[in-house]
Design a protein around this motif. Sequence first.
Motif, PDB file in Angstrom:
ATOM      1  N   ALA A  22       0.832  -1.204   0.000  1.00 17.44           N
ATOM      2  CA  ALA A  22       0.000   0.000   0.000  1.00 17.44           C
ATOM      3  C   ALA A  22       0.869   1.258   0.000  1.00 17.44           C
ATOM      4  CB  ALA A  22      -0.929  -0.005   1.209  1.00 17.44           C
ATOM      5  N   ASP A  23       1.966   1.245   0.772  1.00 21.62           N
ATOM      6  CA  ASP A  23       2.890   2.387   0.793  1.00 21.62           C
ATOM      7  C   ASP A  23       3.440   2.663  -0.605  1.00 21.62           C
ATOM      8  OD1 ASP A  23       2.682   2.756   3.556  1.00 21.62           O
ATOM      9  OD2 ASP A  23       4.283   1.303   3.952  1.00 21.62           O
ATOM     10  N   LEU A  24       3.656   1.602  -1.366  1.00 22.26           N
ATOM     11  CA  LEU A  24       4.239   1.723  -2.698  1.00 22.26           C
ATOM     12  C   LEU A  24       3.190   1.949  -3.786  1.00 22.26           C
ATOM     13  CD1 LEU A  24       6.811  -1.207  -2.424  1.00 22.26           C
ATOM     14  CD2 LEU A  24       7.298   1.246  -2.222  1.00 22.26           C
TER      15      LEU A  24
ATOM     16  N   ALA B 242      -5.157  -0.193  -4.917  1.00 25.69           N
ATOM     17  CA  ALA B 242      -4.405   0.815  -5.662  1.00 25.69           C
ATOM     18  C   ALA B 242      -4.312   0.462  -7.134  1.00 25.69           C
ATOM     19  CB  ALA B 242      -3.005   0.969  -5.062  1.00 25.69           C
ATOM     20  N   LEU B 243      -4.070  -0.796  -7.426  1.00 21.22           N
ATOM     21  CA  LEU B 243      -3.979  -1.218  -8.823  1.00 21.22           C
ATOM     22  C   LEU B 243      -5.322  -1.075  -9.526  1.00 21.22           C
ATOM     23  CD1 LEU B 243      -1.673  -4.354  -8.458  1.00 21.22           C
ATOM     24  CD2 LEU B 243      -1.051  -2.067  -9.280  1.00 21.22           C
ATOM     25  N   ARG B 244      -6.399  -1.347  -8.799  1.00 20.52           N
ATOM     26  CA  ARG B 244      -7.735  -1.206  -9.391  1.00 20.52           C
ATOM     27  C   ARG B 244      -8.009   0.263  -9.729  1.00 20.52           C
ATOM     28  NH1 ARG B 244     -10.379  -3.126  -5.440  1.00 20.52           N
ATOM     29  NH2 ARG B 244     -10.203  -5.305  -6.072  1.00 20.52           N
ATOM     30  N   ARG B 245      -7.682   1.147  -8.803  1.00 20.42           N
ATOM     31  CA  ARG B 245      -7.850   2.581  -9.082  1.00 20.42           C
ATOM     32  C   ARG B 245      -6.937   3.022 -10.214  1.00 20.42           C
ATOM     33  NH1 ARG B 245      -7.495   2.787  -3.481  1.00 20.42           N
ATOM     34  NH2 ARG B 245      -5.351   3.589  -3.620  1.00 20.42           N
ATOM     35  N   GLY B 246      -5.733   2.488 -10.221  1.00 15.62           N
ATOM     36  CA  GLY B 246      -4.765   2.870 -11.242  1.00 15.62           C
ATOM     37  C   GLY B 246      -5.196   2.516 -12.643  1.00 15.62           C
ATOM     38  N   LEU B 247      -5.930   1.418 -12.795  1.00 19.32           N
ATOM     39  CA  LEU B 247      -6.408   1.033 -14.125  1.00 19.32           C
ATOM     40  C   LEU B 247      -7.350   2.078 -14.699  1.00 19.32           C
ATOM     41  CD1 LEU B 247      -7.038  -2.803 -13.685  1.00 19.32           C
ATOM     42  CD2 LEU B 247      -5.329  -1.714 -15.158  1.00 19.32           C
ATOM     43  N   TRP B 248      -8.217   2.647 -13.848  1.00 21.55           N
ATOM     44  CA  TRP B 248      -9.121   3.698 -14.321  1.00 21.55           C
ATOM     45  C   TRP B 248      -8.324   4.929 -14.723  1.00 21.55           C
ATOM     46  CZ3 TRP B 248     -10.139   8.734 -12.986  1.00 21.55           C
ATOM     47  CH2 TRP B 248     -11.279   9.304 -13.574  1.00 21.55           C
ATOM     48  N   TRP B 249      -7.390   5.344 -13.864  1.00 26.06           N
ATOM     49  CA  TRP B 249      -6.552   6.497 -14.189  1.00 26.06           C
ATOM     50  C   TRP B 249      -5.768   6.250 -15.474  1.00 26.06           C
ATOM     51  CZ3 TRP B 249      -5.607  11.242 -11.689  1.00 26.06           C
ATOM     52  CH2 TRP B 249      -6.310  11.445 -10.493  1.00 26.06           C
TER      53      TRP B 249
ATOM     54  N   LEU C 104      11.571   0.612 -13.991  1.00 25.19           N
ATOM     55  CA  LEU C 104      12.597   1.034 -13.040  1.00 25.19           C
ATOM     56  C   LEU C 104      12.333   2.437 -12.501  1.00 25.19           C
ATOM     57  CD1 LEU C 104      15.195   0.799 -11.490  1.00 25.19           C
ATOM     58  CD2 LEU C 104      16.460   1.396 -13.580  1.00 25.19           C
ATOM     59  N   GLU C 105      12.028   3.381 -13.372  1.00 27.53           N
ATOM     60  CA  GLU C 105      11.896   4.760 -12.925  1.00 27.53           C
ATOM     61  C   GLU C 105      10.683   4.965 -12.034  1.00 27.53           C
ATOM     62  OE1 GLU C 105      12.196   7.323 -16.330  1.00 27.53           O
ATOM     63  OE2 GLU C 105      14.270   6.724 -16.744  1.00 27.53           O
ATOM     64  N   GLU C 106       9.581   4.294 -12.326  1.00 32.65           N
ATOM     65  CA  GLU C 106       8.407   4.462 -11.464  1.00 32.65           C
ATOM     66  C   GLU C 106       8.587   3.742 -10.131  1.00 32.65           C
ATOM     67  OE1 GLU C 106       6.161   6.683 -11.979  1.00 32.65           O
ATOM     68  OE2 GLU C 106       7.234   7.121 -13.837  1.00 32.65           O
ATOM     69  N   VAL C 107       9.127   2.525 -10.163  1.00 31.10           N
ATOM     70  CA  VAL C 107       9.407   1.828  -8.904  1.00 31.10           C
ATOM     71  C   VAL C 107      10.373   2.638  -8.052  1.00 31.10           C
ATOM     72  CG1 VAL C 107      10.572  -0.185  -7.903  1.00 31.10           C
ATOM     73  CG2 VAL C 107       8.858  -0.505  -9.689  1.00 31.10           C
ATOM     74  N   ALA C 108      11.391   3.192  -8.691  1.00 31.77           N
ATOM     75  CA  ALA C 108      12.420   3.926  -7.956  1.00 31.77           C
ATOM     76  C   ALA C 108      11.917   5.260  -7.424  1.00 31.77           C
ATOM     77  CB  ALA C 108      13.637   4.151  -8.851  1.00 31.77           C
ATOM     78  N   PHE C 109      11.401   6.118  -8.324  1.00 30.84           N
ATOM     79  CA  PHE C 109      11.155   7.516  -7.959  1.00 30.84           C
ATOM     80  C   PHE C 109       9.759   7.793  -7.418  1.00 30.84           C
ATOM     81  CE2 PHE C 109      14.607   7.572 -11.086  1.00 30.84           C
ATOM     82  CZ  PHE C 109      15.572   8.242 -10.339  1.00 30.84           C
ATOM     83  N   ARG C 110       8.734   7.142  -7.946  1.00 28.04           N
ATOM     84  CA  ARG C 110       7.387   7.345  -7.411  1.00 28.04           C
ATOM     85  C   ARG C 110       6.961   6.228  -6.478  1.00 28.04           C
ATOM     86  NH1 ARG C 110       9.411  10.460 -11.181  1.00 28.04           N
ATOM     87  NH2 ARG C 110       8.913   8.886 -12.754  1.00 28.04           N
ATOM     88  N   GLY C 111       7.752   5.175  -6.423  1.00 28.57           N
ATOM     89  CA  GLY C 111       7.463   4.067  -5.532  1.00 28.57           C
ATOM     90  C   GLY C 111       8.318   4.104  -4.283  1.00 28.57           C
ATOM     91  N   VAL C 112       9.513   3.545  -4.376  1.00 32.92           N
ATOM     92  CA  VAL C 112      10.352   3.344  -3.190  1.00 32.92           C
ATOM     93  C   VAL C 112      10.859   4.653  -2.600  1.00 32.92           C
ATOM     94  CG1 VAL C 112      12.457   2.255  -2.347  1.00 32.92           C
ATOM     95  CG2 VAL C 112      11.020   1.055  -4.015  1.00 32.92           C
TER      96      VAL C 112
END
Length: 228
Positions: free
Chosen positions: A46-48, A54-61, A114-122
């Motif tokens: 959830a933090d990430l 989150a994935l369900r909401r992300g699909l709509w976005w 990589l960039e999303e996991v790194a910068f907007r994720g972790v």
Amino acid sequence: MFCVLAVLVGANLLNNLLAPGAYVPTCVVAAAALLLIARWDGLTRADLGLDTDALRRGLWWASVLVGAVLAVLLVGLALPATREAFEDDRAAGLTLGQLLWRVLIRVPVGTVLLEEVAFRGVLWAMVRRRRGTAWATAVSSLLFGLWHVLPSRGLSRANAAAAVLGTGPAGSVLPVAAAVVATTAAGVVLCELRRRSGSLLAPAALHWAVNGFGYVLAWAVPRSRGED
């Protein structure tokens, strides 16, 4: 935090200087390493922005963002004032197979992963937990801008729009500086999208749409003029 930065520095050097041919495997391994670091740091899915809700909401976005990006890029291509931005030799010289590899594999499985996991994720989650959302966005976005220093070398030679920044030493330094500023600003937008959506999938979709459709249009423009 030091471990995350070490992974990113290593991946950046491998991708741009030491082993560019291993770009996709490097990105996948680096993203996996960052997720392991996040777990060791106590971050949850959830933090990430990667839990089921989150994935369900992300699909709509994602569906909305991908359509919006395509519409904006097509308008930009139609306007004489912005058409030059699509004249990029790096995309124009690709074969159809190379284009599909870029759009369907290299961009989503390499760059975006990589960039999303790194910068907007972790990174964003780590800093947010310690210092709050504003600091998380500022730190993540600045590092995202600096991440693009090496990839931006030679930009003025490949992109007609970047060439207006000059030739010689200025033509080397100014496009890189402009790229860092632009990607830092883009990082702020992507972090805000991550915050508003609550999902890492939303900024990932926007990121892929800009890069992927950008490649397709830059590849298609010279062919539509009969230049290839």
